[in-house]
Motif scaffolding. Sequence first.
Motif, PDB file in Angstrom:
ATOM      1  N   GLU A  18      30.973  32.623  67.631  1.00 39.18           N
ATOM      2  CA  GLU A  18      30.781  32.840  69.064  1.00 39.18           C
ATOM      3  C   GLU A  18      30.848  31.518  69.828  1.00 39.18           C
ATOM      4  OE1 GLU A  18      27.233  34.941  70.266  1.00 39.18           O
ATOM      5  OE2 GLU A  18      27.596  34.480  72.363  1.00 39.18           O
ATOM      6  N   SER A  19      30.194  30.502  69.291  1.00 42.24           N
ATOM      7  CA  SER A  19      30.182  29.250  70.038  1.00 42.24           C
ATOM      8  C   SER A  19      31.585  28.627  70.101  1.00 42.24           C
ATOM      9  CB  SER A  19      29.106  28.320  69.448  1.00 42.24           C
ATOM     10  OG  SER A  19      29.631  27.158  68.980  1.00 42.24           O
ATOM     11  N   VAL A  20      32.363  28.791  69.012  1.00 40.56           N
ATOM     12  CA  VAL A  20      33.748  28.293  69.038  1.00 40.56           C
ATOM     13  C   VAL A  20      34.564  29.072  70.080  1.00 40.56           C
ATOM     14  CG1 VAL A  20      35.892  28.194  67.683  1.00 40.56           C
ATOM     15  CG2 VAL A  20      33.757  27.389  66.689  1.00 40.56           C
ATOM     16  N   ALA A  21      34.381  30.403  70.112  1.00 35.24           N
ATOM     17  CA  ALA A  21      35.138  31.231  71.069  1.00 35.24           C
ATOM     18  C   ALA A  21      34.828  30.797  72.504  1.00 35.24           C
ATOM     19  CB  ALA A  21      34.800  32.705  70.866  1.00 35.24           C
ATOM     20  N   ARG A  22      33.543  30.533  72.743  1.00 34.99           N
ATOM     21  CA  ARG A  22      33.121  30.104  74.091  1.00 34.99           C
ATOM     22  C   ARG A  22      33.819  28.793  74.452  1.00 34.99           C
ATOM     23  NH1 ARG A  22      27.797  28.971  73.310  1.00 34.99           N
ATOM     24  NH2 ARG A  22      27.366  31.006  72.442  1.00 34.99           N
ATOM     25  N   ASN A  23      33.812  27.901  73.497  1.00 31.98           N
ATOM     26  CA  ASN A  23      34.392  26.578  73.706  1.00 31.98           C
ATOM     27  C   ASN A  23      35.911  26.642  73.914  1.00 31.98           C
ATOM     28  OD1 ASN A  23      34.324  23.833  73.859  1.00 31.98           O
ATOM     29  ND2 ASN A  23      33.289  23.543  71.897  1.00 31.98           N
ATOM     30  N   ILE A  24      36.558  27.537  73.165  1.00 37.03           N
ATOM     31  CA  ILE A  24      38.018  27.674  73.286  1.00 37.03           C
ATOM     32  C   ILE A  24      38.379  28.082  74.715  1.00 37.03           C
ATOM     33  CG2 ILE A  24      40.020  29.083  72.595  1.00 37.03           C
ATOM     34  CD1 ILE A  24      38.847  29.190  69.767  1.00 37.03           C
ATOM     35  N   SER A  25      37.561  28.960  75.304  1.00 31.86           N
ATOM     36  CA  SER A  25      37.867  29.471  76.650  1.00 31.86           C
ATOM     37  C   SER A  25      38.136  28.341  77.638  1.00 31.86           C
ATOM     38  CB  SER A  25      36.700  30.289  77.209  1.00 31.86           C
ATOM     39  OG  SER A  25      36.169  31.088  76.227  1.00 31.86           O
TER      40      SER A  25
ATOM     41  N   MET B 152      35.329  35.363  75.390  1.00 28.96           N
ATOM     42  CA  MET B 152      36.278  34.499  76.089  1.00 28.96           C
ATOM     43  C   MET B 152      36.469  34.951  77.534  1.00 28.96           C
ATOM     44  SD  MET B 152      39.009  33.473  73.145  1.00 28.96           S
ATOM     45  CE  MET B 152      39.979  32.546  74.327  1.00 28.96           C
ATOM     46  N   LEU B 153      36.498  36.272  77.744  1.00 28.63           N
ATOM     47  CA  LEU B 153      36.638  36.775  79.121  1.00 28.63           C
ATOM     48  C   LEU B 153      35.408  36.396  79.949  1.00 28.63           C
ATOM     49  CD1 LEU B 153      38.172  40.319  78.406  1.00 28.63           C
ATOM     50  CD2 LEU B 153      39.353  38.308  79.360  1.00 28.63           C
ATOM     51  N   ARG B 154      34.222  36.548  79.321  1.00 32.71           N
ATOM     52  CA  ARG B 154      32.985  36.176  80.028  1.00 32.71           C
ATOM     53  C   ARG B 154      32.978  34.709  80.420  1.00 32.71           C
ATOM     54  NH1 ARG B 154      28.377  38.821  76.255  1.00 32.71           N
ATOM     55  NH2 ARG B 154      28.982  40.946  76.730  1.00 32.71           N
ATOM     56  N   ASN B 155      33.669  33.906  79.644  1.00 30.69           N
ATOM     57  CA  ASN B 155      33.691  32.474  79.921  1.00 30.69           C
ATOM     58  C   ASN B 155      34.957  32.066  80.665  1.00 30.69           C
ATOM     59  OD1 ASN B 155      31.208  31.017  78.603  1.00 30.69           O
ATOM     60  ND2 ASN B 155      31.790  32.730  77.287  1.00 30.69           N
ATOM     61  N   ALA B 156      35.464  33.007  81.434  1.00 29.05           N
ATOM     62  CA  ALA B 156      36.507  32.749  82.428  1.00 29.05           C
ATOM     63  C   ALA B 156      37.898  32.478  81.872  1.00 29.05           C
ATOM     64  CB  ALA B 156      36.077  31.594  83.351  1.00 29.05           C
ATOM     65  N   ALA B 157      38.157  32.914  80.617  1.00 28.61           N
ATOM     66  CA  ALA B 157      39.543  32.825  80.131  1.00 28.61           C
ATOM     67  C   ALA B 157      40.307  34.002  80.750  1.00 28.61           C
ATOM     68  CB  ALA B 157      39.569  32.905  78.618  1.00 28.61           C
ATOM     69  N   PRO B 158      41.432  33.752  81.440  1.00 28.34           N
ATOM     70  CA  PRO B 158      42.168  34.868  82.068  1.00 28.34           C
ATOM     71  C   PRO B 158      42.658  35.861  81.017  1.00 28.34           C
ATOM     72  CG  PRO B 158      42.965  32.721  82.821  1.00 28.34           C
ATOM     73  CD  PRO B 158      42.042  32.443  81.688  1.00 28.34           C
TER      74      PRO B 158
END
Length: 459
Positions: free
Chosen positions: A99-106, A133-139
């Motif tokens: 999860e933390s990696v996914a957040r960071n990737i965003s 990723m969507l929650r962290n503003a990745a289009p």
Amino acid sequence: MRVTVVGSGYVGLVAGACFADLGHDVILVDNDQQKLAALTAGQVPIHETFLPELLERHRGKTLHFSDDLQAAVRQSAAIFIAVGTPPTDQGEADLSYVESVARNISGGINGYKVVVEKSTVPVYTSNWIRKIMLRNAAPSDSFDVASNPEFLREGTAVVDFMYPDRIVVGADNERCASLLHEIYAPLTDGSYYQRNDAIPRPDHASIPPPLIVTSTKSAELIKHASNAFLAMKISFINAVASICESVGADIHQVRHGVGTDSRIGPRFLNPSIGYGGSCFPKDLMAFRAVARECGYEFRLLDEVMRINEDQRQRFLRKVRNALWTLRGKRLGVLGLAFKGGTDDVRESPAILLVQALLQEGCSIAAYDPAATDRAKEIFGTTIDFAADPYEAANAADALLILTEWSEFSSLDLDRLHSRLKYPIVIDGRNLYDPETMAARSFSYYSIGRPLVAPVQAAA
Ligand code: UGA
């Protein structure tokens, strides 16, 4: 293609080195500065055949190490997540690193990217990665999440990567699937195998490997189901070995007769002290937990795990049967790694057995060709570490073979005999032929085969 691999553990490091060898430009990202410094300085943190050669070949050229994930994401078309998914107390996979990696990737998305799960993860993880990723503003149209499970075995990981039985790509649309297809094209079109510097082809490999495209959920399940099935094969043969012991049959003969049925196949039917390692024990518990979550009680997996634990208890009973009381007995131990060809001692049945024997008051001299340093972190000075198998056997009441290192199957038996206090070998990996051991004056205990006594003693 420029790809990022996040996590430089067994899977990430091997995948990164192999992608570089396929001709890609690889950034291997980790947040462990010490690990990065060691890799940059040319050290190889794990014992893995061909890995030192590949790292040497590509380090600083098409294989770079970095702690800056977002910068790596900005430069890459695909990002492979290969971070740890350790078990929680309930046996579920802890996905907080994922999860933390996914957040960071965003934060690094600057154009279309494919985010690929390579770690072993439960079904639905790709959905969660997408949500995070969507929650962290990745289009939403700027990325896809794919599942590309790894089937490599420790010790032969590089060969398994380059000569896989199949490549599984879980992708929910064509754009995403074709990007992964492109990454693996040197394997699937066979061009890699034409190269003079290609990793040598193992006997059983058929090339080129097929690439199987599935939905992401199916791919996630394929990985868990494959590991569970392999563990089941091992527990099955171990259960049959126990019956062989009761009736005086020979598990090797039974295994041969069963394994030559092409529907069953001969591989992964070696009787043993049970499976271990960082994958099977953890993945079985995780798969069990996933099934329960989905409303299915997968009791077969409970039994696979129970047989596996029982296998160690049965081995302990063999040691007691051979030596009677254990307090004060000196035991030579060959093998501490969870299997041959690796320095990994995680969930190693050998380590668990040595711990049990120490509790019973034995003293231990152990030898392992690669896992000694890691075992020292566990045992400190509570056991002696020998420099070779013969030193481990020195003045021992019995010799225990706990790991299937190939070098343990060709020992100088006369030398071994002369070193042991009593010529007793208790083999948890069936590396020797009982008749040969009897002829060389050993009492030889193994798994699923009759005990043999020294020929002259029996006469
Ligand atoms: C396992 C799978 O084999 C890989 O396909 C998978 O990718 C990997 O887990 C993973 O999920 O990452 P690995 O744990 O490296 O690979 O080791 P294996 O060769 O599968 O052996 C696992 C254990 O089973 C070892 O303790 C080994 O000694 C034992 N084993 C294996 C047996 O007792 N009998 C056998 O016939 C085979």
